[in-house]
Write a protein that holds these residues in place. Sequence first.
Motif, PDB file in Angstrom:
ATOM      1  N   TYR A   1     -66.958  65.976  71.162  1.00  0.00           N
ATOM      2  CA  TYR A   1     -68.332  65.875  71.621  1.00  0.00           C
ATOM      3  C   TYR A   1     -68.875  67.298  71.730  1.00  0.00           C
ATOM      4  O   TYR A   1     -68.108  68.261  71.781  1.00  0.00           O
ATOM      5  CB  TYR A   1     -68.405  65.181  72.983  1.00  0.00           C
ATOM      6  CG  TYR A   1     -67.974  63.732  72.939  1.00  0.00           C
ATOM      7  CD1 TYR A   1     -66.629  63.384  72.838  1.00  0.00           C
ATOM      8  CD2 TYR A   1     -68.913  62.708  72.978  1.00  0.00           C
ATOM      9  CE1 TYR A   1     -66.228  62.058  72.779  1.00  0.00           C
ATOM     10  CE2 TYR A   1     -68.528  61.381  72.927  1.00  0.00           C
ATOM     11  CZ  TYR A   1     -67.184  61.067  72.823  1.00  0.00           C
ATOM     12  OH  TYR A   1     -66.796  59.742  72.759  1.00  0.00           O
TER      13      TYR A   1
ATOM     14  N   TYR B   1     -66.336  69.749  73.134  1.00  0.00           N
ATOM     15  CA  TYR B   1     -65.363  69.193  74.057  1.00  0.00           C
ATOM     16  C   TYR B   1     -64.483  68.173  73.350  1.00  0.00           C
ATOM     17  O   TYR B   1     -64.944  67.367  72.548  1.00  0.00           O
ATOM     18  CB  TYR B   1     -66.054  68.502  75.224  1.00  0.00           C
ATOM     19  CG  TYR B   1     -66.890  69.407  76.091  1.00  0.00           C
ATOM     20  CD1 TYR B   1     -68.233  69.632  75.816  1.00  0.00           C
ATOM     21  CD2 TYR B   1     -66.329  70.036  77.203  1.00  0.00           C
ATOM     22  CE1 TYR B   1     -69.004  70.456  76.610  1.00  0.00           C
ATOM     23  CE2 TYR B   1     -67.096  70.859  78.007  1.00  0.00           C
ATOM     24  CZ  TYR B   1     -68.431  71.070  77.707  1.00  0.00           C
ATOM     25  OH  TYR B   1     -69.187  71.892  78.509  1.00  0.00           O
ATOM     26  N   CYS B   2     -63.230  68.194  73.713  1.00  0.00           N
ATOM     27  CA  CYS B   2     -62.260  67.215  73.257  1.00  0.00           C
ATOM     28  C   CYS B   2     -62.141  66.124  74.326  1.00  0.00           C
ATOM     29  O   CYS B   2     -62.168  66.428  75.536  1.00  0.00           O
ATOM     30  CB  CYS B   2     -60.919  67.914  73.043  1.00  0.00           C
ATOM     31  SG  CYS B   2     -59.512  66.846  72.748  1.00  0.00           S
ATOM     32  N   GLU B   3     -62.010  64.886  73.897  1.00  0.00           N
ATOM     33  CA  GLU B   3     -61.857  63.769  74.825  1.00  0.00           C
ATOM     34  C   GLU B   3     -60.780  62.843  74.304  1.00  0.00           C
ATOM     35  O   GLU B   3     -60.630  62.669  73.087  1.00  0.00           O
ATOM     36  CB  GLU B   3     -63.183  63.022  74.958  1.00  0.00           C
ATOM     37  CG  GLU B   3     -63.194  61.911  76.010  1.00  0.00           C
ATOM     38  CD  GLU B   3     -62.800  60.555  75.477  1.00  0.00           C
ATOM     39  OE1 GLU B   3     -62.764  60.370  74.248  1.00  0.00           O
ATOM     40  OE2 GLU B   3     -62.507  59.659  76.298  1.00  0.00           O
TER      41      GLU B   3
ATOM     42  N   ASP C   1     -58.849  58.952  75.227  1.00  0.00           N
ATOM     43  CA  ASP C   1     -58.618  57.738  76.007  1.00  0.00           C
ATOM     44  C   ASP C   1     -57.118  57.473  76.032  1.00  0.00           C
ATOM     45  O   ASP C   1     -56.488  57.458  74.974  1.00  0.00           O
ATOM     46  CB  ASP C   1     -59.344  56.554  75.381  1.00  0.00           C
ATOM     47  CG  ASP C   1     -60.849  56.713  75.425  1.00  0.00           C
ATOM     48  OD1 ASP C   1     -61.522  56.219  74.513  1.00  0.00           O
ATOM     49  OD2 ASP C   1     -61.350  57.359  76.368  1.00  0.00           O
TER      50      ASP C   1
ATOM     51  N   SER D   1     -59.944  58.187  80.670  1.00  0.00           N
ATOM     52  CA  SER D   1     -60.250  59.281  79.752  1.00  0.00           C
ATOM     53  C   SER D   1     -60.012  60.634  80.390  1.00  0.00           C
ATOM     54  O   SER D   1     -60.075  60.791  81.604  1.00  0.00           O
ATOM     55  CB  SER D   1     -61.684  59.183  79.250  1.00  0.00           C
ATOM     56  OG  SER D   1     -62.597  59.360  80.311  1.00  0.00           O
ATOM     57  N   SER D   2     -59.758  61.586  79.521  1.00  0.00           N
ATOM     58  CA  SER D   2     -59.579  62.966  79.936  1.00  0.00           C
ATOM     59  C   SER D   2     -60.427  63.851  79.041  1.00  0.00           C
ATOM     60  O   SER D   2     -60.614  63.544  77.852  1.00  0.00           O
ATOM     61  CB  SER D   2     -58.104  63.365  79.832  1.00  0.00           C
ATOM     62  OG  SER D   2     -57.901  64.704  80.224  1.00  0.00           O
ATOM     63  N   TRP D   3     -60.923  64.948  79.599  1.00  0.00           N
ATOM     64  CA  TRP D   3     -61.768  65.890  78.862  1.00  0.00           C
ATOM     65  C   TRP D   3     -61.166  67.287  78.935  1.00  0.00           C
ATOM     66  O   TRP D   3     -60.581  67.676  79.950  1.00  0.00           O
ATOM     67  CB  TRP D   3     -63.175  65.940  79.448  1.00  0.00           C
ATOM     68  CG  TRP D   3     -63.966  64.689  79.237  1.00  0.00           C
ATOM     69  CD1 TRP D   3     -63.964  63.565  80.012  1.00  0.00           C
ATOM     70  CD2 TRP D   3     -64.895  64.443  78.178  1.00  0.00           C
ATOM     71  NE1 TRP D   3     -64.827  62.631  79.498  1.00  0.00           N
ATOM     72  CE2 TRP D   3     -65.416  63.146  78.373  1.00  0.00           C
ATOM     73  CE3 TRP D   3     -65.353  65.184  77.089  1.00  0.00           C
ATOM     74  CZ2 TRP D   3     -66.366  62.573  77.517  1.00  0.00           C
ATOM     75  CZ3 TRP D   3     -66.296  64.630  76.241  1.00  0.00           C
ATOM     76  CH2 TRP D   3     -66.792  63.336  76.455  1.00  0.00           C
TER      77      TRP D   3
END
Length: 121
Positions: A37, A94-96, A98, A109-111
């Motif tokens: 994102y 940003y990396c995300e 699930d 989820s983690s960011w």
Amino acid sequence: QLQLVESGGGLVQAGGSLTLSCAASGSVFSINTMGWYRQVPGKQRELVATITNGGTTNYADSVKGRFTISRDDAKNTLYLQMNSLKSEDTAVYYCEADYRYKWFESSTSSWGQGTQVTVSS
């Protein structure tokens, strides 16, 4: 929990290329869909691309044909190859991910913390 760390951002001229990486760490049951994102100041965070654990990809129209998302599950790493960069691609990326911490738990989820990409025209 799952920690995500992005790298590979920087300054590049329009028309150039960059590859972002996102390293995932932590003992979890499974990592499912992962994605990239981006966000510019004053605007909402927007989807760039996602990839499922089966390899199905999805791209924003603005990056189709220029960006490629991929993942190496053996290395727990997500990538974003960005070609033909434009000034409007300038953003924090940003990396995300699930993931399920335990098999019986719901997905969460983690960011990552984000990495700056600046494209000069």
